[in-house]
Design a protein around this motif. Structure first.
Motif, PDB file in Angstrom:
ATOM      1  N   MET A   1       0.769  -1.499   0.358  1.00  0.00           N
ATOM      2  CA  MET A   1       0.003   0.458   0.027  1.00  0.00           C
ATOM      3  C   MET A   1       1.178   0.982   0.035  1.00  0.00           C
ATOM      4  O   MET A   1       2.216   1.254   0.587  1.00  0.00           O
ATOM      5  CB  MET A   1      -0.705   0.034   1.370  1.00  0.00           C
ATOM      6  CG  MET A   1      -2.026   1.405   1.396  1.00  0.00           C
ATOM      7  SD  MET A   1      -3.002   1.366   2.959  1.00  0.00           S
ATOM      8  CE  MET A   1      -4.076   0.223   2.157  1.00  0.00           C
ATOM      9  N   SER A   2       0.345   2.418  -0.951  1.00  0.00           N
ATOM     10  CA  SER A   2       1.385   3.231  -0.859  1.00  0.00           C
ATOM     11  C   SER A   2       1.233   3.972   0.441  1.00  0.00           C
ATOM     12  O   SER A   2      -0.082   4.397   1.627  1.00  0.00           O
ATOM     13  CB  SER A   2       0.926   4.242  -1.926  1.00  0.00           C
ATOM     14  OG  SER A   2       1.010   5.872  -1.920  1.00  0.00           O
ATOM     15  N   ASP A   3       2.105   4.714   1.102  1.00  0.00           N
ATOM     16  CA  ASP A   3       1.969   5.853   2.026  1.00  0.00           C
ATOM     17  C   ASP A   3       1.364   7.316   1.928  1.00  0.00           C
ATOM     18  O   ASP A   3       0.748   7.800   2.887  1.00  0.00           O
ATOM     19  CB  ASP A   3       3.652   5.520   3.121  1.00  0.00           C
ATOM     20  CG  ASP A   3       4.056   4.517   3.018  1.00  0.00           C
ATOM     21  OD1 ASP A   3       3.404   4.159   4.460  1.00  0.00           O
ATOM     22  OD2 ASP A   3       5.545   4.633   3.138  1.00  0.00           O
ATOM     23  N   GLY A   4       1.430   8.162   0.482  1.00  0.00           N
ATOM     24  CA  GLY A   4       1.181   9.005   0.505  1.00  0.00           C
ATOM     25  C   GLY A   4       2.023   9.923   0.814  1.00  0.00           C
ATOM     26  O   GLY A   4       2.916   9.759   1.303  1.00  0.00           O
ATOM     27  N   ILE A   5       1.056  11.101   0.841  1.00  0.00           N
ATOM     28  CA  ILE A   5       1.554  12.191   1.265  1.00  0.00           C
ATOM     29  C   ILE A   5       0.806  12.779   2.307  1.00  0.00           C
ATOM     30  O   ILE A   5       1.259  14.101   3.619  1.00  0.00           O
ATOM     31  CB  ILE A   5       2.169  13.413   0.343  1.00  0.00           C
ATOM     32  CG1 ILE A   5       0.444  13.954  -0.483  1.00  0.00           C
ATOM     33  CG2 ILE A   5       3.237  12.341  -0.286  1.00  0.00           C
ATOM     34  CD1 ILE A   5       1.124  15.262  -1.670  1.00  0.00           C
ATOM     35  N   VAL A 147     -12.023  21.471  -6.393  1.00  0.00           N
ATOM     36  CA  VAL A 147     -14.475  21.124  -6.300  1.00  0.00           C
ATOM     37  C   VAL A 147     -14.691  19.280  -6.122  1.00  0.00           C
ATOM     38  O   VAL A 147     -14.990  19.131  -5.241  1.00  0.00           O
ATOM     39  CB  VAL A 147     -14.498  21.561  -7.688  1.00  0.00           C
ATOM     40  CG1 VAL A 147     -15.475  21.622  -8.077  1.00  0.00           C
ATOM     41  CG2 VAL A 147     -14.002  23.688  -7.868  1.00  0.00           C
ATOM     42  N   ALA A 148     -13.960  18.903  -6.896  1.00  0.00           N
ATOM     43  CA  ALA A 148     -13.984  17.276  -6.658  1.00  0.00           C
ATOM     44  C   ALA A 148     -14.265  17.450  -5.157  1.00  0.00           C
ATOM     45  O   ALA A 148     -14.249  16.065  -4.763  1.00  0.00           O
ATOM     46  CB  ALA A 148     -13.808  17.085  -7.756  1.00  0.00           C
ATOM     47  N   ALA A 149     -13.061  17.964  -4.527  1.00  0.00           N
ATOM     48  CA  ALA A 149     -12.453  16.679  -3.421  1.00  0.00           C
ATOM     49  C   ALA A 149     -13.204  17.334  -1.779  1.00  0.00           C
ATOM     50  O   ALA A 149     -13.587  17.772  -1.383  1.00  0.00           O
ATOM     51  CB  ALA A 149     -11.008  17.323  -2.865  1.00  0.00           C
ATOM     52  N   THR A 169      -7.687  18.693   9.383  1.00  0.00           N
ATOM     53  CA  THR A 169      -8.809  18.576   8.637  1.00  0.00           C
ATOM     54  C   THR A 169      -8.576  18.683   6.985  1.00  0.00           C
ATOM     55  O   THR A 169      -8.917  17.479   5.712  1.00  0.00           O
ATOM     56  CB  THR A 169      -9.962  18.152   9.171  1.00  0.00           C
ATOM     57  OG1 THR A 169      -9.775  17.302  10.348  1.00  0.00           O
ATOM     58  CG2 THR A 169     -10.431  18.285   8.541  1.00  0.00           C
ATOM     59  N   GLY A 170      -8.360  19.906   6.878  1.00  0.00           N
ATOM     60  CA  GLY A 170      -8.480  20.811   5.606  1.00  0.00           C
ATOM     61  C   GLY A 170      -7.320  20.619   5.001  1.00  0.00           C
ATOM     62  O   GLY A 170      -6.919  20.082   3.965  1.00  0.00           O
ATOM     63  N   GLY A 176      -5.082  15.305   0.169  1.00  0.00           N
ATOM     64  CA  GLY A 176      -5.058  14.474  -0.831  1.00  0.00           C
ATOM     65  C   GLY A 176      -5.362  14.550  -2.313  1.00  0.00           C
ATOM     66  O   GLY A 176      -5.112  13.130  -2.757  1.00  0.00           O
ATOM     67  N   VAL A 177      -5.934  15.513  -2.687  1.00  0.00           N
ATOM     68  CA  VAL A 177      -5.917  16.439  -3.682  1.00  0.00           C
ATOM     69  C   VAL A 177      -4.401  15.814  -4.432  1.00  0.00           C
ATOM     70  O   VAL A 177      -4.703  15.417  -5.989  1.00  0.00           O
ATOM     71  CB  VAL A 177      -6.345  17.407  -3.676  1.00  0.00           C
ATOM     72  CG1 VAL A 177      -6.052  18.368  -5.252  1.00  0.00           C
ATOM     73  CG2 VAL A 177      -8.124  17.463  -2.900  1.00  0.00           C
ATOM     74  N   LEU A 178      -3.200  16.725  -3.788  1.00  0.00           N
ATOM     75  CA  LEU A 178      -1.918  16.615  -4.277  1.00  0.00           C
ATOM     76  C   LEU A 178      -1.785  14.988  -4.788  1.00  0.00           C
ATOM     77  O   LEU A 178      -0.999  14.393  -6.352  1.00  0.00           O
ATOM     78  CB  LEU A 178      -1.233  17.185  -4.353  1.00  0.00           C
ATOM     79  CG  LEU A 178      -1.412  18.886  -3.776  1.00  0.00           C
ATOM     80  CD1 LEU A 178      -0.495  19.867  -2.650  1.00  0.00           C
ATOM     81  CD2 LEU A 178      -0.956  19.546  -5.548  1.00  0.00           C
ATOM     82  N   GLU A 179      -2.069  14.780  -3.678  1.00  0.00           N
ATOM     83  CA  GLU A 179      -2.212  12.656  -3.851  1.00  0.00           C
ATOM     84  C   GLU A 179      -2.192  12.349  -4.719  1.00  0.00           C
ATOM     85  O   GLU A 179      -1.724  11.646  -5.216  1.00  0.00           O
ATOM     86  CB  GLU A 179      -1.746  12.448  -2.207  1.00  0.00           C
ATOM     87  CG  GLU A 179      -1.399  10.598  -2.415  1.00  0.00           C
ATOM     88  CD  GLU A 179      -2.319  10.290  -0.751  1.00  0.00           C
ATOM     89  OE1 GLU A 179      -1.564  10.704   0.481  1.00  0.00           O
ATOM     90  OE2 GLU A 179      -3.398   9.303  -0.906  1.00  0.00           O
TER      91      GLU A 179
END
Length: 211
Positions: A1-5, A147-149, A169-170, A176-179
């Motif tokens: 699983m990716s760790d993401g950012i 917008v989608a997020a 949270t923000g 998450g958008v960039l990820e």
């Protein structure tokens, strides 16, 4: 699983930056940020950066900047310390078709910042939880993703989550958008015990461990 950012939001007291680059090696990334081609140290940990001969500030001169570099998820990355160069050199780093994303993890206010450049052009940037103010040659490049997020209204002028929302949270929502958009990932191990080569990119640090 990716760790993401998204986990980068939880960093405490680590006030440097991360530069991601797609299309060049970690070594070339260090050089484009100002490092010497033969200037790598032996691999060191995040904690050992503090033991290098580094000065925050010199009267009348730059402070010292150091990067540790590696690769994760198809992107090279540079962890920036002290007086970094990434904010000044995004266009240079992104020349010849390279993509660059820089994240500055400032906590709450002033906000954390993200910038994106490609092929020698600074395209867009914004502060997290201040996404209504965007800049660059294509400031609305990531607007559909925001917008989608649920971050912004379709016209990009209204921040949708409540004003009293916890800043973390923000931040997670926008990171998450960039990820997702760029497929960014960075293992938390790189900011714990993993060893990476380091380069001096600004000033005149000693670049040897004390002891």
């Amino acid at each position: 699983m990716s760790d993401g950012i998204v986990w980068l939001v939880d960093l405490k007291g680590w006030m440097s930056s991360v530069v991601f680059a797609r299309g060049i090696s970690p070594e070339e990334l260090a050089v484009r940020l100002g490092g010497a081609p033969d200037g790598a140290t032996e691999p060191i940990t995040d904690r050992e950066v503090e033991d290098l001969g580094v000065e925050w500030y010199r009267p009348g001169d730059d402070g010292d900047g150091v990067v540790r570099v590696g690769e994760c998820g198809g992107w090279s990355f540079a962890l920036e310390y002290w007086d970094p160069t990434g904010g000044d050199l995004l266009e240079e780093v992104s020349r010849d078709g390279v993509e660059v994303v820089r994240y500055v993890p400032i906590q709450e206010h002033p906000p954390a910042m993200v910038d994106y450049a490609r092929d020698g052009v600074f395209l867009c940037g914004f502060g997290l939880r201040e996404e209504i103010w965007r800049w660059g040659q294509e400031p609305d490049l990531l607007l559909p993703d925001l917008v989608a997020a649920g971050v912004l209204s379709p016209d990009g002028k209204t921040y949708l989550p409540p004003e009293d929302e916890d800043y973390q949270t923000g931040y997670r929502r926008s990171l998450g958008v960039l990820e997702r958009r760029f497929g960014l990932s960075l293992s938390p191990a790189y900011l714990r015990d993993a060893r990476l080569p380091a380069y001096a990119v600004r000033g005149t640090p000693r670049m040897t461990l004390d002891g």
